[in-house]
Design a protein around this motif. Structure first.
Motif, PDB file in Angstrom:
ATOM      1  N   PHE A  66     -41.778 127.082  97.296  1.00 19.00           N
ATOM      2  CA  PHE A  66     -42.069 125.850  96.550  1.00 19.00           C
ATOM      3  C   PHE A  66     -40.787 125.217  96.014  1.00 19.00           C
ATOM      4  O   PHE A  66     -40.649 123.991  95.971  1.00 19.00           O
ATOM      5  CB  PHE A  66     -43.041 126.151  95.404  1.00 19.00           C
ATOM      6  CG  PHE A  66     -44.458 126.386  95.850  1.00 19.00           C
ATOM      7  CD1 PHE A  66     -45.121 125.448  96.627  1.00 19.00           C
ATOM      8  CD2 PHE A  66     -45.132 127.560  95.501  1.00 19.00           C
ATOM      9  CE1 PHE A  66     -46.434 125.653  97.038  1.00 19.00           C
ATOM     10  CE2 PHE A  66     -46.438 127.781  95.913  1.00 19.00           C
ATOM     11  CZ  PHE A  66     -47.089 126.833  96.690  1.00 19.00           C
ATOM     12  N   TRP A  67     -39.854 126.056  95.597  1.00 12.99           N
ATOM     13  CA  TRP A  67     -38.557 125.564  95.107  1.00 12.99           C
ATOM     14  C   TRP A  67     -37.832 124.820  96.232  1.00 12.99           C
ATOM     15  O   TRP A  67     -37.275 123.729  96.030  1.00 12.99           O
ATOM     16  CB  TRP A  67     -37.741 126.755  94.635  1.00 12.99           C
ATOM     17  CG  TRP A  67     -36.598 126.447  93.711  1.00 12.99           C
ATOM     18  CD1 TRP A  67     -35.930 125.259  93.572  1.00 12.99           C
ATOM     19  CD2 TRP A  67     -35.990 127.341  92.777  1.00 12.99           C
ATOM     20  NE1 TRP A  67     -34.945 125.360  92.641  1.00 12.99           N
ATOM     21  CE2 TRP A  67     -34.955 126.631  92.138  1.00 12.99           C
ATOM     22  CE3 TRP A  67     -36.205 128.674  92.455  1.00 12.99           C
ATOM     23  CZ2 TRP A  67     -34.139 127.230  91.175  1.00 12.99           C
ATOM     24  CZ3 TRP A  67     -35.402 129.263  91.502  1.00 12.99           C
ATOM     25  CH2 TRP A  67     -34.382 128.554  90.862  1.00 12.99           C
ATOM     26  N   GLU A  68     -37.830 125.426  97.434  1.00  9.80           N
ATOM     27  CA  GLU A  68     -37.204 124.772  98.592  1.00  9.80           C
ATOM     28  C   GLU A  68     -37.899 123.453  98.908  1.00  9.80           C
ATOM     29  O   GLU A  68     -37.251 122.471  99.289  1.00  9.80           O
ATOM     30  CB  GLU A  68     -37.272 125.700  99.801  1.00  9.80           C
ATOM     31  CG  GLU A  68     -36.412 126.948  99.723  1.00  9.80           C
ATOM     32  CD  GLU A  68     -34.949 126.673  99.990  1.00  9.80           C
ATOM     33  OE1 GLU A  68     -34.581 125.494 100.159  1.00  9.80           O
ATOM     34  OE2 GLU A  68     -34.170 127.642 100.019  1.00  9.80           O
ATOM     35  N   ALA A  69     -39.226 123.422  98.749  1.00  5.64           N
ATOM     36  CA  ALA A  69     -39.980 122.191  99.015  1.00  5.64           C
ATOM     37  C   ALA A  69     -39.574 121.078  98.056  1.00  5.64           C
ATOM     38  O   ALA A  69     -39.373 119.923  98.460  1.00  5.64           O
ATOM     39  CB  ALA A  69     -41.480 122.463  98.910  1.00  5.64           C
ATOM     40  N   ILE A  70     -39.427 121.422  96.772  1.00  2.58           N
ATOM     41  CA  ILE A  70     -39.014 120.431  95.772  1.00  2.58           C
ATOM     42  C   ILE A  70     -37.627 119.893  96.099  1.00  2.58           C
ATOM     43  O   ILE A  70     -37.379 118.676  96.060  1.00  2.58           O
ATOM     44  CB  ILE A  70     -39.043 121.054  94.364  1.00  2.58           C
ATOM     45  CG1 ILE A  70     -40.491 121.368  93.946  1.00  2.58           C
ATOM     46  CG2 ILE A  70     -38.393 120.120  93.344  1.00  2.58           C
ATOM     47  CD1 ILE A  70     -40.597 122.197  92.693  1.00  2.58           C
ATOM     48  N   ASP A  71     -36.701 120.806  96.446  1.00  2.43           N
ATOM     49  CA  ASP A  71     -35.341 120.368  96.785  1.00  2.43           C
ATOM     50  C   ASP A  71     -35.340 119.507  98.042  1.00  2.43           C
ATOM     51  O   ASP A  71     -34.593 118.527  98.134  1.00  2.43           O
ATOM     52  CB  ASP A  71     -34.439 121.585  97.000  1.00  2.43           C
ATOM     53  CG  ASP A  71     -34.049 122.265  95.698  1.00  2.43           C
ATOM     54  OD1 ASP A  71     -34.248 121.643  94.627  1.00  2.43           O
ATOM     55  OD2 ASP A  71     -33.559 123.410  95.739  1.00  2.43           O
ATOM     56  N   ALA A  72     -36.176 119.867  99.033  1.00  4.82           N
ATOM     57  CA  ALA A  72     -36.232 119.090 100.269  1.00  4.82           C
ATOM     58  C   ALA A  72     -36.796 117.688 100.016  1.00  4.82           C
ATOM     59  O   ALA A  72     -36.289 116.697 100.549  1.00  4.82           O
ATOM     60  CB  ALA A  72     -37.067 119.823 101.317  1.00  4.82           C
ATOM     61  N   PHE A  73     -37.871 117.581  99.190  1.00  2.12           N
ATOM     62  CA  PHE A  73     -38.399 116.262  98.832  1.00  2.12           C
ATOM     63  C   PHE A  73     -37.333 115.444  98.102  1.00  2.12           C
ATOM     64  O   PHE A  73     -37.190 114.241  98.334  1.00  2.12           O
ATOM     65  CB  PHE A  73     -39.640 116.409  97.947  1.00  2.12           C
ATOM     66  CG  PHE A  73     -40.919 116.606  98.704  1.00  2.12           C
ATOM     67  CD1 PHE A  73     -41.336 115.671  99.644  1.00  2.12           C
ATOM     68  CD2 PHE A  73     -41.711 117.726  98.493  1.00  2.12           C
ATOM     69  CE1 PHE A  73     -42.516 115.844 100.353  1.00  2.12           C
ATOM     70  CE2 PHE A  73     -42.893 117.916  99.193  1.00  2.12           C
ATOM     71  CZ  PHE A  73     -43.299 116.973 100.129  1.00  2.12           C
ATOM     72  N   SER A  74     -36.584 116.109  97.213  1.00  3.12           N
ATOM     73  CA  SER A  74     -35.526 115.430  96.478  1.00  3.12           C
ATOM     74  C   SER A  74     -34.444 114.906  97.409  1.00  3.12           C
ATOM     75  O   SER A  74     -33.835 113.864  97.148  1.00  3.12           O
ATOM     76  CB  SER A  74     -34.909 116.397  95.455  1.00  3.12           C
ATOM     77  OG  SER A  74     -33.830 115.816  94.781  1.00  3.12           O
ATOM     78  N   ASP A  75     -34.217 115.626  98.531  1.00  4.58           N
ATOM     79  CA  ASP A  75     -33.207 115.214  99.510  1.00  4.58           C
ATOM     80  C   ASP A  75     -33.762 114.261 100.563  1.00  4.58           C
ATOM     81  O   ASP A  75     -33.078 113.955 101.540  1.00  4.58           O
ATOM     82  CB  ASP A  75     -32.626 116.442 100.201  1.00  4.58           C
ATOM     83  CG  ASP A  75     -31.455 117.029  99.449  1.00  4.58           C
ATOM     84  OD1 ASP A  75     -30.997 116.391  98.496  1.00  4.58           O
ATOM     85  OD2 ASP A  75     -31.002 118.132  99.805  1.00  4.58           O
ATOM     86  N   ASN A  76     -35.023 113.847 100.382  1.00  2.25           N
ATOM     87  CA  ASN A  76     -35.668 112.946 101.337  1.00  2.25           C
ATOM     88  C   ASN A  76     -35.848 113.599 102.707  1.00  2.25           C
ATOM     89  O   ASN A  76     -35.917 112.924 103.726  1.00  2.25           O
ATOM     90  CB  ASN A  76     -34.853 111.638 101.478  1.00  2.25           C
ATOM     91  CG  ASN A  76     -35.690 110.494 102.004  1.00  2.25           C
ATOM     92  OD1 ASN A  76     -36.907 110.476 101.855  1.00  2.25           O
ATOM     93  ND2 ASN A  76     -35.049 109.531 102.646  1.00  2.25           N
ATOM     94  N   ASP A  77     -35.923 114.919 102.705  1.00  4.85           N
ATOM     95  CA  ASP A  77     -36.145 115.679 103.935  1.00  4.85           C
ATOM     96  C   ASP A  77     -37.629 116.068 103.967  1.00  4.85           C
ATOM     97  O   ASP A  77     -37.991 117.234 103.791  1.00  4.85           O
ATOM     98  CB  ASP A  77     -35.235 116.914 103.936  1.00  4.85           C
ATOM     99  CG  ASP A  77     -35.233 117.634 105.270  1.00  4.85           C
ATOM    100  OD1 ASP A  77     -35.940 117.174 106.184  1.00  4.85           O
ATOM    101  OD2 ASP A  77     -34.533 118.658 105.392  1.00  4.85           O
ATOM    102  N   ASN A  78     -38.493 115.087 104.199  1.00  7.22           N
ATOM    103  CA  ASN A  78     -39.932 115.266 103.979  1.00  7.22           C
ATOM    104  C   ASN A  78     -40.601 116.227 104.952  1.00  7.22           C
ATOM    105  O   ASN A  78     -41.488 116.994 104.562  1.00  7.22           O
ATOM    106  CB  ASN A  78     -40.633 113.907 104.032  1.00  7.22           C
ATOM    107  CG  ASN A  78     -40.193 112.995 102.897  1.00  7.22           C
ATOM    108  OD1 ASN A  78     -39.799 113.475 101.838  1.00  7.22           O
ATOM    109  ND2 ASN A  78     -40.229 111.697 103.123  1.00  7.22           N
ATOM    110  N   ASP A  79     -40.205 116.209 106.232  1.00 11.82           N
ATOM    111  CA  ASP A  79     -40.871 117.092 107.191  1.00 11.82           C
ATOM    112  C   ASP A  79     -40.629 118.554 106.852  1.00 11.82           C
ATOM    113  O   ASP A  79     -41.545 119.377 106.874  1.00 11.82           O
ATOM    114  CB  ASP A  79     -40.432 116.776 108.629  1.00 11.82           C
ATOM    115  CG  ASP A  79     -38.936 116.564 108.760  1.00 11.82           C
ATOM    116  OD1 ASP A  79     -38.226 116.693 107.754  1.00 11.82           O
ATOM    117  OD2 ASP A  79     -38.483 116.266 109.887  1.00 11.82           O
TER     118      ASP A  79
END
Length: 386
Positions: A66-79
């Protein structure tokens, strides 16, 4: 701040892995207890401990996902973010579901982790998403604003158009941006393609009671072949200039190995169309380096290989390009020895010998482009031989 977040995430990940390994240990103990006809109370206790640690491990793994998901959304890396979120949900569900269904859930979770890493933005994608001329943050043009005024305002506001993160802060300087873009476009990959090992030295570590323990085989790295791939600018093997250092990660001291000791050889690699695409640099590690390591068992030494490509010596053009700051090099670091487990003993003194596997000395990480001074500092961090 972001670096601290990364450290906390690594700690959480290690706790999760440690918990799962502890659970696996108790599972092995349970199997041994069953084989040795121990009391049912002992078997039940070991089984409960294994389940507890496995659930704790799954919980930490879910949290990291979930932490990685939050960071990825923050980086606009949605997929990648959706894959991480799905993996976190599956690991969470696995805490409450046992048996074959739980195994299926675990398999799906691992598959989603693989897909998250597969869909993760490549460095060039990250660059264009977070460079201050990207569309990540909108800066609208005023209706009464002339083009030159708008361009000037974009330049003045560039700090607010870049994500507040350590790795992006230098992008306010156009020269640094240009350097990094060329880094991403020219050098395709750099890694240790092959290593040769010396003869193995046995090492045995026993527990306090002499029953539990493990045996290892340790070998020194005697020869290394480093491949550096280029998309352009590479025509002849003499273009590549390189240096090799041995770095003491405990003290930070270092020593450059002389060219005549390395007995280095550079060869070129071509693709199927006959285009030169890479250099293969083979170097030999002098025996005196390993004697120094063996005589100083408390220290850990690593190898740092740095290189640059001559494009036009007369006009002082090299790759990596240096438009600002100190001269820059490509660097790769690696450990100077390899170890493998040759046997383990459990708490009941039973010896297990792992099946032999073919060794492959490939290292896909531990690569950096920076100045020599910064690379020597970076080389003090322990390399992960993978």
């Amino acid at each position: 701040m972001y670096e601290n977040k990364g450290s906390y995430k690594s700690i959480a990940n290690l706790v999760g892995i440690g918990s799962e390994l502890t659970g696996a240990f108790f599972n092995v103990k349970k199997i041994n207890a069953v084989v040795l006809n121990r009391e049912s109370k002992v078997v039940s206790s070991l089984s409960n401990r294994a389940k507890l640690f496995n659930k704790v491990g799954a919980g930490f793994t879910a949290a990291v996902c979930f932490w990685e998901a939050i960071d990825a959304f923050s980086d606009n890396d949605n997929d990648a973010a959706f894959m991480w979120a799905g993996a976190g949900a599956m690991f969470t569900a696995g805490i409450f579901v046992a048996g074959p269904v739980g195994w299926v859930i675990g398999g799906v979770a691992i598959g989603l982790v693989y897909l998250a890493n597969y869909f993760k933005d490549k460095p060039l994608e990250r660059y264009f998403k977070h460079y201050w001329l990207s569309d990540r943050v909108a800066l609208s043009r005023n209706s009464d604003e002339a083009p030159w005024q708008y361009i000037n305002r974009v330049y003045e506001k560039r700090s607010t158009l870049i994500k507040d993160r350590e790795e992006y802060k230098n992008w306010k300087d156009l020269r640094v941006c240009h350097q990094q873009l060329l880094d991403l476009m020219v050098c395709n990959a750099m890694f240790v393609k092959e290593i040769k090992l010396s003869s193995e030295r046995p090492l045995n570590i026993d527990g306090d009671d002499g029953r539990a323990g493990a045996s290892f085989a340790i070998s020194d790295v005697s020869q290394v072949t480093i491949q550096t791939s280029f998309r352009q600018f590479l025509w002849f093997k003499d273009q590549l200039q390189y240096k090799v250092f041995v770095v003491n990660i405990k003290t930070g001291s270092y020593e450059e190995i002389a060219e005549e000791e390395l007995r280095g050889e550079v060869s070129l690699e071509e693709n199927e169309r006959g285009k030169v695409i890479a250099t293969n640099t083979t170097i030999n590690i002098p025996n005196r380096v390993h004697r120094k390591r063996h005589n100083n068992s408390s220290a850990i030494f690593q190898l740092l290989f740095i290189c640059k490509l001559t494009i036009d010596e007369e006009t002082n053009k090299y790759y990596p390009h240096t438009y600002v700051g100190e001269e820059r090099f490509m660097g790769v670091k690696m450990q100077l020895s390899e170890s493998k487990v040759t046997g383990t003993k459990n708490m009941d003194g039973l010896l297990f010998v792992p099946k032999p596997t073919d060794y492959k000395g490939f290292y896909y990480k531990n690569v950096k482009v920076d100045s020599l001074n910064n690379l020597l500092v970076w080389a003090k961090d322990l390399a992960l031989n993978m």
